[in-house]
Every structure is written in structure tokens, then in C-alpha cells.
Write an enzyme that holds these catalytic residues in place. Sequence first.
Site, PDB file in Angstrom:
ATOM      1  N   ARG A  83       0.833  -1.205   0.000  1.00 10.13           N
ATOM      2  CA  ARG A  83       0.000   0.000   0.000  1.00 10.13           C
ATOM      3  C   ARG A  83       0.865   1.251   0.000  1.00 10.13           C
ATOM      4  O   ARG A  83       1.823   1.367   0.757  1.00 10.13           O
ATOM      5  CB  ARG A  83      -0.885  -0.016   1.248  1.00 10.13           C
ATOM      6  CG  ARG A  83      -1.537   1.296   1.621  1.00 10.13           C
ATOM      7  CD  ARG A  83      -2.210   1.199   2.978  1.00 10.13           C
ATOM      8  NE  ARG A  83      -2.726   2.484   3.401  1.00 10.13           N
ATOM      9  CZ  ARG A  83      -2.049   3.369   4.118  1.00 10.13           C
ATOM     10  NH1 ARG A  83      -0.807   3.094   4.503  1.00 10.13           N
ATOM     11  NH2 ARG A  83      -2.603   4.519   4.466  1.00 10.13           N
ATOM     12  N   ASP A 120       1.332   2.194   8.803  1.00  9.35           N
ATOM     13  CA  ASP A 120       2.409   1.198   8.863  1.00  9.35           C
ATOM     14  C   ASP A 120       2.851   0.956  10.304  1.00  9.35           C
ATOM     15  O   ASP A 120       3.070  -0.187  10.717  1.00  9.35           O
ATOM     16  CB  ASP A 120       3.606   1.648   8.019  1.00  9.35           C
ATOM     17  CG  ASP A 120       3.353   1.513   6.538  1.00  9.35           C
ATOM     18  OD1 ASP A 120       2.708   0.522   6.140  1.00  9.35           O
ATOM     19  OD2 ASP A 120       3.774   2.396   5.767  1.00  9.35           O
ATOM     20  N   ASP A 161       7.352  -0.468   5.145  1.00 11.07           N
ATOM     21  CA  ASP A 161       6.043  -0.699   4.534  1.00 11.07           C
ATOM     22  C   ASP A 161       5.499  -2.060   4.970  1.00 11.07           C
ATOM     23  O   ASP A 161       6.173  -3.086   4.813  1.00 11.07           O
ATOM     24  CB  ASP A 161       6.126  -0.647   3.015  1.00 11.07           C
ATOM     25  CG  ASP A 161       6.363   0.763   2.491  1.00 11.07           C
ATOM     26  OD1 ASP A 161       6.091   1.714   3.234  1.00 11.07           O
ATOM     27  OD2 ASP A 161       6.818   0.903   1.332  1.00 11.07           O
TER      28      ASP A 161
END
Length: 218
Positions: A117, A126, A154
Site C-alpha cells: 500500500r 504502517d 512498509d
Amino acid sequence: MAALDKRKECIQRRSLLSNSKRLLKEKAITNCVLPFLKGKIGTYIPIRNEVDVYSNFKEEFDLYIPKMLDDTTIAFYSDKEEKINGPFSTIEPIGICEEKDLNVILVPVVGFFDTYRLGYGKGYYDRYLKDSSALKIGIAFDVQEIKFDVKPTDVKLDMIITESRILRCKYYFMGIVILGAMMPRMLQDKRIVSHRSLNKSLVNMKSLRKAYVEGLCV
């Protein structure tokens, strides 16, 4: 193209969708998301033309909305709480009682590829998702798919759902298959003779799932 430019590109793509197309696509996404919803569900109130699943779910499910606590942290609070205007044009609960044990989290998406994402760049989600055992589902339109460089921070989602497909983290679902295959044998095992030992086994299974998701999928 730099990450900032890619964010702008994705935001522009979704903003160009006509209202009629947007409604049809959101209905399709809602239908795809429904089978995965259970228990306490973290979600978002959409901004900047994000996919709106909130309007369809707010009357039917036990929802929790993120609130920014500081420059790095979010927490989830009941959707039933009074709402206030938050940073970055968000709408958030006033924050009376934090809910830490979510079953599912529907995550807003700026851009995506695979089940990675691209967010707005602040890293709030995150940091929260890396420590969560909830099922993590990104919500996006197909037009938001774009290649970008993945950073070590991430967090790979368990799946991303668009109007036309469900992208799945293969290691997450491999772990679910393995755990499902283990369960009948564990239940028949004579060593499992009490609720306490069964609960211990389930905790071990949860730890295995967490290893798959956090170790192999991020």
C-alpha cells in the site's frame, strides 16, 4: 516518478471517476469486502475521494475509527463516539475509550501494487499495522494501481480489494491453509483434554499466523 508524484497521480485518477461510476465501483467493493467482516472492525471515514465503504457498513457493524494521537501515532475508537474535525481534513472520534483488539482493519489506500500500500507518506498506518494481528484489508479502485519502491517500514497487507479483484498475500493464506489442516488432528490428539490446553494450542496457532504475516509478508 518520485513517490510524491505517484501519490498525486493516484489521487487524481480516483478523483476523475464520475459519480455514477464511483457508486457502481463502491457497491462492487462493498460486496467483495462483506464476507471478511466479523467482530470489531477498524475502518476509516473517507477523505479526498477515497473509496467509501463506511457509509454502507456504519449501521450494520461494530466499527472503530482512527484518531491521530500525535505526529506518529493513531489509535482506534468507537464510531459511536462524538466526532470532531481532525488533522489533514479527517473526521475522527473524540477518543474516550481506545479499542486495541480489532478483528479486521479496512485500510485506506492512495496507491497499490501486489498487496503493498502507498499511503499519504506519514507512516501512521504502517506503524500501527506492524503490531496488529487483525486481518488487514486495503480498499482501493483499480485505477489506483501503480508501481512504487517498497520501503523496509512498509507493511504488506493480507489483501487488497478493488471493484474487480481480490489481491491476496500468498503467505498469509498459505498459513491459514496449514492451520486449517492442523486443527482436526489437534482436536483428536489425546493430549488436548481440557479447554486450557486447547486454548494454549490456539494461541500457538495464532503465533504461527503472526509469523507468516509479519515475518514473510513484510
